[in-house]
Design a protein around this motif. Structure first.
Motif, PDB file in Angstrom:
ATOM      1  N   TYR A 186       0.828  -1.186   0.000  1.00  0.00           N
ATOM      2  CA  TYR A 186       0.000   0.000   0.000  1.00  0.00           C
ATOM      3  C   TYR A 186       0.876   1.253   0.000  1.00  0.00           C
ATOM      4  O   TYR A 186       0.699   2.144  -0.825  1.00  0.00           O
ATOM      5  CB  TYR A 186      -0.924  -0.023   1.210  1.00  0.00           C
ATOM      6  N   ILE A 187       1.822   1.330   0.914  1.00  0.00           N
ATOM      7  CA  ILE A 187       2.665   2.518   1.029  1.00  0.00           C
ATOM      8  C   ILE A 187       3.552   2.688  -0.201  1.00  0.00           C
ATOM      9  O   ILE A 187       3.687   3.788  -0.739  1.00  0.00           O
ATOM     10  CB  ILE A 187       3.508   2.460   2.324  1.00  0.00           C
ATOM     11  N   LEU A 188       4.150   1.600  -0.667  1.00  0.00           N
ATOM     12  CA  LEU A 188       5.007   1.695  -1.843  1.00  0.00           C
ATOM     13  C   LEU A 188       4.216   2.098  -3.083  1.00  0.00           C
ATOM     14  O   LEU A 188       4.696   2.875  -3.915  1.00  0.00           O
ATOM     15  CB  LEU A 188       5.743   0.382  -2.068  1.00  0.00           C
ATOM     16  N   GLU A 189       2.995   1.615  -3.205  1.00  0.00           N
ATOM     17  CA  GLU A 189       2.162   1.978  -4.355  1.00  0.00           C
ATOM     18  C   GLU A 189       1.767   3.454  -4.287  1.00  0.00           C
ATOM     19  O   GLU A 189       1.814   4.165  -5.292  1.00  0.00           O
ATOM     20  CB  GLU A 189       0.920   1.094  -4.428  1.00  0.00           C
ATOM     21  N   ARG A 190       1.391   3.922  -3.112  1.00  0.00           N
ATOM     22  CA  ARG A 190       1.049   5.351  -2.960  1.00  0.00           C
ATOM     23  C   ARG A 190       2.285   6.208  -3.272  1.00  0.00           C
ATOM     24  O   ARG A 190       2.181   7.243  -3.918  1.00  0.00           O
ATOM     25  CB  ARG A 190       0.561   5.653  -1.546  1.00  0.00           C
ATOM     26  N   GLY A 191       3.435   5.765  -2.804  1.00  0.00           N
ATOM     27  CA  GLY A 191       4.673   6.481  -3.089  1.00  0.00           C
ATOM     28  C   GLY A 191       4.979   6.524  -4.576  1.00  0.00           C
ATOM     29  O   GLY A 191       5.433   7.542  -5.102  1.00  0.00           O
ATOM     30  N   ARG A 192       4.742   5.427  -5.263  1.00  0.00           N
ATOM     31  CA  ARG A 192       4.974   5.376  -6.711  1.00  0.00           C
ATOM     32  C   ARG A 192       4.068   6.373  -7.421  1.00  0.00           C
ATOM     33  O   ARG A 192       4.503   7.129  -8.304  1.00  0.00           O
ATOM     34  CB  ARG A 192       4.735   3.974  -7.261  1.00  0.00           C
ATOM     35  N   ILE A 193       2.798   6.401  -7.033  1.00  0.00           N
ATOM     36  CA  ILE A 193       1.847   7.326  -7.649  1.00  0.00           C
ATOM     37  C   ILE A 193       2.296   8.770  -7.441  1.00  0.00           C
ATOM     38  O   ILE A 193       2.302   9.581  -8.385  1.00  0.00           O
ATOM     39  CB  ILE A 193       0.430   7.097  -7.083  1.00  0.00           C
ATOM     40  N   LEU A 194       2.684   9.100  -6.217  1.00  0.00           N
ATOM     41  CA  LEU A 194       3.133  10.456  -5.911  1.00  0.00           C
ATOM     42  C   LEU A 194       4.424  10.780  -6.659  1.00  0.00           C
ATOM     43  O   LEU A 194       4.534  11.832  -7.304  1.00  0.00           O
ATOM     44  CB  LEU A 194       3.330  10.620  -4.406  1.00  0.00           C
ATOM     45  N   ARG A 195       5.393   9.893  -6.598  1.00  0.00           N
ATOM     46  CA  ARG A 195       6.681  10.112  -7.254  1.00  0.00           C
ATOM     47  C   ARG A 195       6.502  10.310  -8.752  1.00  0.00           C
ATOM     48  O   ARG A 195       7.026  11.260  -9.335  1.00  0.00           O
ATOM     49  CB  ARG A 195       7.617   8.937  -6.988  1.00  0.00           C
ATOM     50  N   ASP A 196       5.734   9.432  -9.385  1.00  0.00           N
ATOM     51  CA  ASP A 196       5.511   9.533 -10.831  1.00  0.00           C
ATOM     52  C   ASP A 196       4.809  10.838 -11.191  1.00  0.00           C
ATOM     53  O   ASP A 196       5.140  11.483 -12.189  1.00  0.00           O
ATOM     54  CB  ASP A 196       4.703   8.341 -11.340  1.00  0.00           C
ATOM     55  N   GLY A 197       3.835  11.238 -10.385  1.00  0.00           N
ATOM     56  CA  GLY A 197       3.119  12.479 -10.649  1.00  0.00           C
ATOM     57  C   GLY A 197       4.013  13.694 -10.527  1.00  0.00           C
ATOM     58  O   GLY A 197       3.933  14.628 -11.341  1.00  0.00           O
ATOM     59  N   LEU A 198       4.880  13.714  -9.530  1.00  0.00           N
ATOM     60  CA  LEU A 198       5.811  14.831  -9.358  1.00  0.00           C
ATOM     61  C   LEU A 198       6.802  14.899 -10.518  1.00  0.00           C
ATOM     62  O   LEU A 198       7.111  15.984 -11.021  1.00  0.00           O
ATOM     63  CB  LEU A 198       6.547  14.701  -8.020  1.00  0.00           C
ATOM     64  N   LEU A 199       7.278  13.737 -10.958  1.00  0.00           N
ATOM     65  CA  LEU A 199       8.195  13.702 -12.096  1.00  0.00           C
ATOM     66  C   LEU A 199       7.513  14.205 -13.363  1.00  0.00           C
ATOM     67  O   LEU A 199       8.122  14.955 -14.138  1.00  0.00           O
ATOM     68  CB  LEU A 199       8.720  12.282 -12.314  1.00  0.00           C
ATOM     69  N   VAL A 207       4.278   9.241   2.788  1.00  0.00           N
ATOM     70  CA  VAL A 207       3.118   8.490   2.313  1.00  0.00           C
ATOM     71  C   VAL A 207       2.974   7.275   3.228  1.00  0.00           C
ATOM     72  O   VAL A 207       3.717   6.315   3.111  1.00  0.00           O
ATOM     73  CB  VAL A 207       3.313   8.041   0.851  1.00  0.00           C
ATOM     74  N   HIS A 208       2.048   7.364   4.160  1.00  0.00           N
ATOM     75  CA  HIS A 208       1.831   6.280   5.103  1.00  0.00           C
ATOM     76  C   HIS A 208       0.383   5.816   5.038  1.00  0.00           C
ATOM     77  O   HIS A 208      -0.397   6.306   4.223  1.00  0.00           O
ATOM     78  CB  HIS A 208       2.237   6.718   6.518  1.00  0.00           C
ATOM     79  N   CYS A 209       0.005   4.917   5.893  1.00  0.00           N
ATOM     80  CA  CYS A 209      -1.300   4.266   5.796  1.00  0.00           C
ATOM     81  C   CYS A 209      -2.481   5.226   5.925  1.00  0.00           C
ATOM     82  O   CYS A 209      -3.566   4.936   5.454  1.00  0.00           O
ATOM     83  CB  CYS A 209      -1.415   3.139   6.816  1.00  0.00           C
ATOM     84  N   TYR A 210      -2.283   6.382   6.533  1.00  0.00           N
ATOM     85  CA  TYR A 210      -3.376   7.333   6.703  1.00  0.00           C
ATOM     86  C   TYR A 210      -3.471   8.341   5.553  1.00  0.00           C
ATOM     87  O   TYR A 210      -4.364   9.177   5.540  1.00  0.00           O
ATOM     88  CB  TYR A 210      -3.248   8.079   8.032  1.00  0.00           C
ATOM     89  N   VAL A 211      -2.545   8.300   4.612  1.00  0.00           N
ATOM     90  CA  VAL A 211      -2.561   9.218   3.470  1.00  0.00           C
ATOM     91  C   VAL A 211      -3.531   8.686   2.423  1.00  0.00           C
ATOM     92  O   VAL A 211      -3.454   7.541   1.998  1.00  0.00           O
ATOM     93  CB  VAL A 211      -1.145   9.382   2.878  1.00  0.00           C
ATOM     94  N   THR A 212      -4.457   9.546   2.025  1.00  0.00           N
ATOM     95  CA  THR A 212      -5.507   9.160   1.078  1.00  0.00           C
ATOM     96  C   THR A 212      -5.134   9.565  -0.348  1.00  0.00           C
ATOM     97  O   THR A 212      -4.246  10.409  -0.552  1.00  0.00           O
ATOM     98  CB  THR A 212      -6.831   9.843   1.445  1.00  0.00           C
ATOM     99  N   PRO A 213      -5.832   9.024  -1.333  1.00  0.00           N
ATOM    100  CA  PRO A 213      -5.634   9.493  -2.712  1.00  0.00           C
ATOM    101  C   PRO A 213      -5.900  10.997  -2.848  1.00  0.00           C
ATOM    102  O   PRO A 213      -5.243  11.679  -3.641  1.00  0.00           O
ATOM    103  CB  PRO A 213      -6.641   8.669  -3.520  1.00  0.00           C
ATOM    104  N   GLU A 214      -6.818  11.510  -2.052  1.00  0.00           N
ATOM    105  CA  GLU A 214      -7.101  12.950  -2.087  1.00  0.00           C
ATOM    106  C   GLU A 214      -5.912  13.762  -1.567  1.00  0.00           C
ATOM    107  O   GLU A 214      -5.640  14.855  -2.079  1.00  0.00           O
ATOM    108  CB  GLU A 214      -8.361  13.261  -1.269  1.00  0.00           C
ATOM    109  N   ASP A 215      -5.208  13.245  -0.572  1.00  0.00           N
ATOM    110  CA  ASP A 215      -3.999  13.912  -0.066  1.00  0.00           C
ATOM    111  C   ASP A 215      -2.930  13.977  -1.156  1.00  0.00           C
ATOM    112  O   ASP A 215      -2.265  14.999  -1.335  1.00  0.00           O
ATOM    113  CB  ASP A 215      -3.435  13.182   1.146  1.00  0.00           C
ATOM    114  N   ILE A 216      -2.772  12.888  -1.876  1.00  0.00           N
ATOM    115  CA  ILE A 216      -1.794  12.846  -2.962  1.00  0.00           C
ATOM    116  C   ILE A 216      -2.197  13.818  -4.059  1.00  0.00           C
ATOM    117  O   ILE A 216      -1.361  14.557  -4.591  1.00  0.00           O
ATOM    118  CB  ILE A 216      -1.629  11.409  -3.485  1.00  0.00           C
ATOM    119  N   ALA A 217      -3.474  13.859  -4.390  1.00  0.00           N
ATOM    120  CA  ALA A 217      -3.961  14.795  -5.412  1.00  0.00           C
ATOM    121  C   ALA A 217      -3.704  16.235  -4.992  1.00  0.00           C
ATOM    122  O   ALA A 217      -3.319  17.070  -5.821  1.00  0.00           O
ATOM    123  CB  ALA A 217      -5.446  14.557  -5.673  1.00  0.00           C
TER     124      ALA A 217
END
Length: 85
Positions: A1-14, A65-75
Motif C-alpha cells: 500500500y505505502i510503496l504503491e502510494r509512493g509510486r503514484i506520488l513520485r511519478d506524478g511529481l516527475l 506516504v503512510h497508511c493514513y494518506v488518502t488518494p485525495e492527499d496525494i492529489a
C-alpha cells in the motif's frame, strides 16, 4: 500500500518536472518521497497554510506516504506543489 502510494506520488511529481531525488525502484525507497529544493522550509510553510503538511529542510522537501494518506492527499500535493517550487 505505502510503496504503491509512493509510486503514484513520485511519478506524478516527475511528470510535472519536479526534481524528485527518491529512487524509482520500490526496494530502494520507503514511505517518503523527496524533492530537491534550496528553500524547503519556505515551501513547507506555504503548503501548510493550504492544508498540505510536508517537511522542508536540508535542501529538500519530504512528503510522507503512510497508511493514513488518502488518494485525495496525494492529489492535493500534486495540485499545490508545482506552483510552490
Amino acid at each position: 500500500y505505502i510503496l504503491e502510494r509512493g509510486r503514484i506520488l513520485r511519478d506524478g511529481l516527475l511528470r510535472q518536472g519536479l526534481a524528485v531525488i527518491t529512487p524509482a525502484t520500490a526496494h530502494e525507497r520507503a514511505g517518503n518521497i523527496c524533492i530537491a529544493h534550496p528553500d524547503g522550509e519556505s515551501v513547507a510553510r506555504r503548503a501548510a497554510a493550504q492544508g498540505l503538511l510536508i517537511w522542508g529542510g536540508d535542501g529538500r522537501i519530504r512528503l510522507s506516504v503512510h497508511c493514513y494518506v488518502t488518494p485525495e492527499d496525494i492529489a492535493l500535493a500534486l495540485d499545490l506543489l508545482p506552483g510552490m517550487v
